[in-house]
Scaffold this active site. Structure first.
Site, mmCIF file in Angstrom:
data_model
loop_
_atom_site.group_PDB
_atom_site.id
_atom_site.type_symbol
_atom_site.label_atom_id
_atom_site.label_comp_id
_atom_site.label_asym_id
_atom_site.label_seq_id
_atom_site.Cartn_x
_atom_site.Cartn_y
_atom_site.Cartn_z
ATOM 1 N N CYS A 131 0.833 -1.203 0.000
ATOM 2 C CA CYS A 131 0.000 0.000 0.000
ATOM 3 C C CYS A 131 0.867 1.252 0.000
ATOM 4 O O CYS A 131 0.585 2.213 -0.723
ATOM 5 C CB CYS A 131 -0.925 -0.006 1.211
ATOM 6 S SG CYS A 131 -2.003 1.444 1.307
ATOM 7 N N CYS A 182 -6.214 -2.753 7.030
ATOM 8 C CA CYS A 182 -7.179 -1.661 6.912
ATOM 9 C C CYS A 182 -8.497 -2.090 6.284
ATOM 10 O O CYS A 182 -9.563 -1.659 6.712
ATOM 11 C CB CYS A 182 -6.560 -0.507 6.131
ATOM 12 S SG CYS A 182 -6.043 -0.926 4.446
#
Length: 378
Positions: free
Chosen positions: A99, A195
């Site tokens: 990410c 997340c």
């Protein structure tokens, strides 16, 4: 208002809030940008809307412009598809590393530059220094919060355009700053876990994308112990979630995952937390990334982490002709897991790292090189 020179990635958390506050206090022309990296999947557990409201509130308190960008498509193709492929292959990936490389320090940086900014800032616990003509990635001052492990895939162009305003702060001091500054996120709980999973059950979430296939749980001698819901739900060294009840003739002690055979859909367990089957002194990596663009030497000594927050482990690194690494540790390492990140350090400096491909742990080596007999370890 003049064009902001710096765009701060405001996540709705206290760390990025203080990062923005510090730059604003310095008189830096800034704006905030909130990234949505995961589209609401209808589960009702998406925290993005709450986080966005908090980010807007912080920008309001600081009197800075707020921007929003949806990177969920980029996240899906650059991070999540790889995440699923790795789990399907029986490995344990680290999506936070991807990410950072593929979204936060690529698409976010590009979006900031499109808004006319020269650089970005984030609330990571890390530091950047320009030494010897190269940009260096350094650990955060708060060792317990240091996030350089997740940033080891960054390169020169990214570090040259990045600020880490809270890198010199301890978390406790940061909380006090947030409270004294009246930031609405000062008491907000830190986010943990992956997340896009949030507070959901990991198996339930993964089962939406990877069909579960039950199979046998065996001990190292090949004896059937129980049944598992799917080998990709488990990682080496794991204790929780095995749901192994009392086994006749065995001690009432916990079981630990010591091996996974994805081809035969068998999970191997042992009751020794420090089982020899989990120990390795050597690993082979995939192609390495170096923060400065090159390794220190073809062979060198340094320290390494094979998981986040692990104590530094002394090792010797040999760079192969194809850019992969062979790493030899001074002492045995427990549960070094293919798919996870190997990150290398020279004191405070993060040199870079690579994905772990294989180790010399006895069971892993045998599973990788055999046709899986019913008795794995004699």
């Amino acid at each position: 208002m003049s064009t902001p020179r710096t765009i701060v990635g405001v996540s709705g958390g206290v760390d990025s809030s203080v990062a923005a506050w510090k730059l604003a206090q310095d008189g830096e022309p800034i704006a905030g940008l909130f990234m949505q990296n995961w589209a609401d999947d209808g589960s009702g557990d998406c925290r993005a809307e709450d986080d966005r409201r908090d980010a807007v509130a912080v920008c309001g308190v600081l009197g800075i412009p707020f921007h929003f960008r949806d990177f969920s498509g980029e996240y899906w193709s650059g991070v999540f598809e790889h995440f699923l492929a790795e789990y399907a292959a029986g490995r344990t990936p680290n999506p936070d590393v991807l990410c950072n490389r593929e979204v936060k320090f690529k698409h976010f940086l590009e979006a900031a530059q499109a808004l006319g900014a020269e650089r970005i800032a984030t609330g990571h616990y890390a530091r950047v220094a320009h030494l010897g003509g190269r940009w260096r990635l350094l650990r955060g001052a708060d060792r317990n919060k240091d996030q350089s492990y997740f940033l080891h895939q960054l390169g020169q162009s990214q570090l040259a355009a990045t600020l880490f305003p809270i890198g010199e702060l301890e978390k406790s001091a940061l909380r006090r700053i947030a409270q004294d500054a009246g930031l609405p996120t000062h008491a907000k709980k830190d986010s943990t876990g992956i997340c896009f999973i949030g507070e959901r059950d990991f198996r339930e979430f993964l089962g939406r994308y990877l069909p579960a296939r039950t199979g046998e749980i065996r001990d190292p001698q090949g004896q059937r112990i129980a049944e598992h819901p799917g080998v990709f739900y488990f990682t080496l060294g794991q204790r929780e979630g095995l749901n192994i009840g009392g086994v006749r003739g065995r001690a009432a002690a916990p079981w630990y995952v010591v091996g996974k055979d994805v081809g035969s859909n068998v999970l191997y367990v042992d009751q020794d937390r420090d089982s020899p089957l989990l120990q390795s002194r050597w690993l082979q990596s995939e192609q390495a990334h170096w923060v400065t663009g090159a390794p220190p030497a073809r062979s060198f000594s340094c320290t390494a982490q094979t998981r986040y927050r692990q104590p530094d482990e002394p090792c010797t690194v040999t760079v192969q002709d194809d850019g992969t690494l062979q790493v030899n540790f001074e002492r045995p390492q427990r549960a070094v897991t293919p798919g996870q990140s190997l990150v290398l350090y020279d004191g405070e400096e993060c040199l870079g790292g690579a994905v772990i491909a294989a180790t010399d742990a006895p069971l892993e080596r045998q599973l990788a090189g055999s046709s899986f007999s019913s008795e794995v370890v004699a």
